[in-house]
Write a protein that holds these residues in place. Sequence first.
Motif, mmCIF file in Angstrom:
data_model
loop_
_atom_site.group_PDB
_atom_site.id
_atom_site.type_symbol
_atom_site.label_atom_id
_atom_site.label_comp_id
_atom_site.label_asym_id
_atom_site.label_seq_id
_atom_site.Cartn_x
_atom_site.Cartn_y
_atom_site.Cartn_z
ATOM 1 N N VAL A 1 79.098 39.583 -24.507
ATOM 2 C CA VAL A 1 78.474 39.882 -25.799
ATOM 3 C C VAL A 1 77.200 40.700 -25.598
ATOM 4 C CG1 VAL A 1 77.301 38.812 -27.772
ATOM 5 C CG2 VAL A 1 79.523 37.965 -27.047
ATOM 6 N N LYS A 2 76.427 40.352 -24.563
ATOM 7 C CA LYS A 2 75.221 41.135 -24.262
ATOM 8 C C LYS A 2 75.587 42.579 -23.931
ATOM 9 C CE LYS A 2 72.100 37.549 -22.562
ATOM 10 N NZ LYS A 2 71.399 37.020 -21.373
ATOM 11 N N ALA A 3 76.610 42.758 -23.109
ATOM 12 C CA ALA A 3 77.036 44.108 -22.741
ATOM 13 C C ALA A 3 77.540 44.869 -23.971
ATOM 14 C CB ALA A 3 78.136 44.044 -21.677
ATOM 15 N N LEU A 4 78.268 44.182 -24.848
ATOM 16 C CA LEU A 4 78.742 44.831 -26.070
ATOM 17 C C LEU A 4 77.569 45.246 -26.959
ATOM 18 C CD1 LEU A 4 81.843 42.673 -27.053
ATOM 19 C CD2 LEU A 4 81.827 45.060 -26.362
ATOM 20 N N GLY A 5 76.561 44.399 -27.064
ATOM 21 C CA GLY A 5 75.390 44.720 -27.877
ATOM 22 C C GLY A 5 74.642 45.928 -27.352
ATOM 23 N N ILE A 6 74.441 45.960 -26.048
ATOM 24 C CA ILE A 6 73.736 47.098 -25.442
ATOM 25 C C ILE A 6 74.569 48.367 -25.606
ATOM 26 C CG2 ILE A 6 72.957 48.065 -23.241
ATOM 27 C CD1 ILE A 6 72.163 45.175 -22.453
ATOM 28 N N GLY A 7 75.867 48.272 -25.369
ATOM 29 C CA GLY A 7 76.736 49.432 -25.535
ATOM 30 C C GLY A 7 76.758 49.926 -26.970
ATOM 31 N N ALA A 8 76.799 49.008 -27.938
ATOM 32 C CA ALA A 8 76.796 49.400 -29.350
ATOM 33 C C ALA A 8 75.483 50.084 -29.716
ATOM 34 C CB ALA A 8 77.033 48.186 -30.238
ATOM 35 N N GLY A 9 74.370 49.582 -29.197
ATOM 36 C CA GLY A 9 73.079 50.211 -29.457
ATOM 37 C C GLY A 9 73.016 51.624 -28.904
ATOM 38 N N LEU A 10 73.514 51.797 -27.691
ATOM 39 C CA LEU A 10 73.520 53.136 -27.089
ATOM 40 C C LEU A 10 74.432 54.090 -27.859
ATOM 41 C CD1 LEU A 10 73.540 52.200 -23.306
ATOM 42 C CD2 LEU A 10 71.658 53.186 -24.611
ATOM 43 N N LEU A 11 75.585 53.582 -28.299
ATOM 44 C CA LEU A 11 76.478 54.424 -29.099
ATOM 45 C C LEU A 11 75.841 54.791 -30.438
ATOM 46 C CD1 LEU A 11 79.996 52.851 -28.463
ATOM 47 C CD2 LEU A 11 79.160 55.088 -27.734
ATOM 48 N N ALA A 12 75.124 53.871 -31.048
ATOM 49 C CA ALA A 12 74.437 54.179 -32.307
ATOM 50 C C ALA A 12 73.386 55.270 -32.083
ATOM 51 C CB ALA A 12 73.806 52.920 -32.885
ATOM 52 N N GLY A 13 72.665 55.182 -30.975
ATOM 53 C CA GLY A 13 71.693 56.225 -30.647
ATOM 54 C C GLY A 13 72.366 57.574 -30.460
ATOM 55 N N ALA A 14 73.506 57.576 -29.798
ATOM 56 C CA ALA A 14 74.244 58.834 -29.600
ATOM 57 C C ALA A 14 74.705 59.415 -30.930
ATOM 58 C CB ALA A 14 75.440 58.595 -28.679
ATOM 59 N N VAL A 15 75.132 58.563 -31.853
ATOM 60 C CA VAL A 15 75.566 59.035 -33.169
ATOM 61 C C VAL A 15 74.395 59.657 -33.923
ATOM 62 C CG1 VAL A 15 76.370 58.241 -35.437
ATOM 63 C CG2 VAL A 15 77.561 57.519 -33.375
ATOM 64 N N ILE A 16 73.227 59.047 -33.831
ATOM 65 C CA ILE A 16 72.042 59.594 -34.502
ATOM 66 C C ILE A 16 71.696 60.968 -33.945
ATOM 67 C CG2 ILE A 16 69.547 59.270 -34.808
ATOM 68 C CD1 ILE A 16 70.162 56.248 -35.034
ATOM 69 N N VAL A 17 71.746 61.110 -32.624
ATOM 70 C CA VAL A 17 71.458 62.410 -32.008
ATOM 71 C C VAL A 17 72.513 63.440 -32.435
ATOM 72 C CG1 VAL A 17 71.323 63.627 -29.794
ATOM 73 C CG2 VAL A 17 70.187 61.428 -30.075
ATOM 74 N N LEU A 18 73.780 63.033 -32.478
ATOM 75 C CA LEU A 18 74.838 63.950 -32.908
ATOM 76 C C LEU A 18 74.660 64.378 -34.367
ATOM 77 C CD1 LEU A 18 78.050 62.528 -31.193
ATOM 78 C CD2 LEU A 18 76.945 64.726 -30.788
ATOM 79 N N LEU A 19 74.205 63.468 -35.218
ATOM 80 C CA LEU A 19 73.955 63.849 -36.604
ATOM 81 C C LEU A 19 72.823 64.875 -36.692
ATOM 82 C CD1 LEU A 19 74.336 60.441 -38.472
ATOM 83 C CD2 LEU A 19 75.857 62.424 -38.565
ATOM 84 N N GLY A 20 71.802 64.702 -35.877
ATOM 85 C CA GLY A 20 70.738 65.701 -35.827
ATOM 86 C C GLY A 20 71.265 67.042 -35.362
ATOM 87 N N MET A 21 72.104 67.028 -34.348
ATOM 88 C CA MET A 21 72.697 68.261 -33.845
ATOM 89 C C MET A 21 73.563 68.929 -34.917
ATOM 90 S SD MET A 21 75.550 68.946 -30.914
ATOM 91 C CE MET A 21 76.770 68.449 -32.086
ATOM 92 N N LEU A 22 74.288 68.125 -35.677
ATOM 93 C CA LEU A 22 75.109 68.668 -36.760
ATOM 94 C C LEU A 22 74.235 69.374 -37.801
ATOM 95 C CD1 LEU A 22 77.953 68.895 -37.964
ATOM 96 C CD2 LEU A 22 77.512 66.734 -39.133
ATOM 97 N N GLY A 23 73.088 68.784 -38.100
ATOM 98 C CA GLY A 23 72.155 69.427 -39.025
ATOM 99 C C GLY A 23 71.670 70.773 -38.504
ATOM 100 N N VAL A 24 71.388 70.823 -37.201
ATOM 101 C CA VAL A 24 70.948 72.080 -36.595
ATOM 102 C C VAL A 24 72.065 73.124 -36.648
ATOM 103 C CG1 VAL A 24 70.234 73.147 -34.417
ATOM 104 C CG2 VAL A 24 69.212 70.981 -35.131
ATOM 105 N N LEU A 25 73.283 72.718 -36.350
ATOM 106 C CA LEU A 25 74.414 73.653 -36.400
ATOM 107 C C LEU A 25 74.671 74.160 -37.820
ATOM 108 C CD1 LEU A 25 76.977 72.029 -33.926
ATOM 109 C CD2 LEU A 25 75.635 74.116 -33.600
ATOM 110 N N LEU A 26 74.547 73.285 -38.799
ATOM 111 C CA LEU A 26 74.721 73.725 -40.189
ATOM 112 C C LEU A 26 73.616 74.704 -40.584
ATOM 113 C CD1 LEU A 26 75.803 70.369 -41.861
ATOM 114 C CD2 LEU A 26 77.218 72.380 -41.425
ATOM 115 N N THR A 27 72.410 74.449 -40.140
ATOM 116 C CA THR A 27 71.313 75.383 -40.415
ATOM 117 C C THR A 27 71.595 76.728 -39.761
ATOM 118 O OG1 THR A 27 69.770 73.519 -40.512
ATOM 119 C CG2 THR A 27 68.817 75.719 -40.239
ATOM 120 N N ALA A 28 72.101 76.700 -38.541
ATOM 121 C CA ALA A 28 72.435 77.948 -37.856
ATOM 122 C C ALA A 28 73.532 78.704 -38.601
ATOM 123 C CB ALA A 28 72.868 77.652 -36.422
#
Length: 139
Positions: free
Chosen positions: A43-70
């Motif tokens: 469960v600890k490993a799943l929690g840490i993995g889920a947190g890291l995946l959520a961070g990656a999704v946030i960064v990808l959403l930012g990147m999507l915003g940059v690509l749309l602006t471009a």
Amino acid sequence: MTTPTPTSRKRSLIELITSIPTLVTDLVTREIDLLKAEMLAKVKALGIGAGLLAGAVIVLLGMLGVLLTAAILALSLVMPGWLAALLVAAVLLIVAAILGLIGYRVLKKGIPPVPTESIDSLKRDYRAIKGIGKRRTTP
């Protein structure tokens, strides 16, 4: 291999039989403790993995915003900027509508969330145990 020491004595059959419930209880308790520890680690490993995946999704959403602006800036070279922004927004709206319709159809297949196949299988097993109905023969 160990050799019995002269001070150790052999236990009688009755002593061995009476110690079985205690041994079984200890074994079950240790197995449950092992299961708890293993599940806690997972469960600890799943929690840490889920947190890291959520961070990656946030960064990808930012990147999507940059690509749309471009994309808007690139289109603004051939048309007015406001029109380029409206065009990109319209394309995004069409993509969102298509994904929403597909998601709705897939979701509709899963409603109601009742495991009907498993229930039918359990009913067949119950009838077979009671001897009701036809027996299936295996080839």
